[in-house]
Scaffold this active site. Structure first.
Site, mmCIF file in Angstrom:
data_model
loop_
_atom_site.group_PDB
_atom_site.id
_atom_site.type_symbol
_atom_site.label_atom_id
_atom_site.label_comp_id
_atom_site.label_asym_id
_atom_site.label_seq_id
_atom_site.Cartn_x
_atom_site.Cartn_y
_atom_site.Cartn_z
ATOM 1 C CG ASP A 43 -2.157 -0.584 1.489
ATOM 2 O OD1 ASP A 43 -1.988 -2.197 0.713
ATOM 3 O OD2 ASP A 43 -2.497 -0.691 2.479
ATOM 4 C CE LYS A 103 -4.621 2.245 3.031
ATOM 5 N NZ LYS A 103 -4.178 1.649 3.125
ATOM 6 C CE LYS A 145 -6.640 -1.247 3.060
ATOM 7 N NZ LYS A 145 -5.388 -1.222 3.478
#
Length: 217
Positions: A89, A151, A180
């Site tokens: 991430d 995300k 996400k």
């Protein structure tokens, strides 16, 4: 619907200890979450704790500001992959995006994409700091670079995931990329609303609380 597989069980606080990380791993194994998400120094520990399960080791890169040199993000990604990270991430260069330096942003993204080739890459765009046009552009650049997910948030800035932002991001990426949601997700109703808005994964440290609340529905 396997609700547990929506969750990246997260411990990213700066004062996290090894014993706390191990506890999070034990919870993830018990409930069969999608992943455990940690800072890089815990990569090897998490990989070892999750061995023999299908719970993934997720590690943040360029976290939480995204403003470090591309080469530093590249090295960080390479090192955590060597130590066993399954998912990355990373935080985009937010300032470069906001001033329209898209070449800088795409180089940042593609460099990290190459560094973690074969692994899942989630790109954190930090929606609370962006206009809608900037959110759209960030999603487009992430897809161009080959990201697997976009995300919403780090959870360390001025705001977290919102239903509006998840819906906007899903509209932009369609089926080409997943979404996400992370940041400030602390209860079942919020998690479900975000999933209904288009979130494919939920990042939260309140996972156990959310699952316990789910039993009442």
């Amino acid at each position: 619907m396997r609700l547990e597989k929506y969750f990246d069980h997260t411990i990213l606080k700066p004062d996290a200890t090894s014993s706390e990380v191990i506890k999070v791993c034990d919870e993830a194994k018990e409930h069969n979450f999608a992943s455990v998400c940690v800072n890089g120094s815990f990569t090897s520990l998490v990989k070892e704790q999750l061995e023999g399960t299908d719970v993934k080791t997720c590690v943040v890169i360029g976290f939480p500001l995204g403003a470090m040199c591309t080469g530093v993000k590249e090295y960080e990604a390479m090192r955590v992959v060597e130590k066993g990270a399954d998912e990355i991430d990373m935080v985009i260069n937010i300032g470069a995006l906001k001033e329209g330096n898209y070449d800088v942003v795409i180089e940042d993204l593609t460099t990290v994409r190459r560094a973690c080739e074969g692994k899942i890459l989630k790109v954190i765009i930090e929606t609370c700091l962006l206009t809608d046009d900037e959110k759209i552009k960030a999603c487009e650049l992430a897809m161009e670079a080959g990201a697997d997910y976009v995300k919403t948030s780090t959870g360390f800035s001025t705001g977290g995931a919102t239903i509006y932002d998840v819906g906007l991001m899903k509209k932009v990426v369609g089926n080409k990329c997943k979404v996400k949601a992370a940041g400030g997700i602390r209860d079942y109703n919020t998690a479900m609303a975000l999933i209904e808005a288009g979130a494919d994964r939920i990042g939260t440290s309140s996972t156990i609380k959310i699952l316990n609340e789910a039993k009442n529905y």
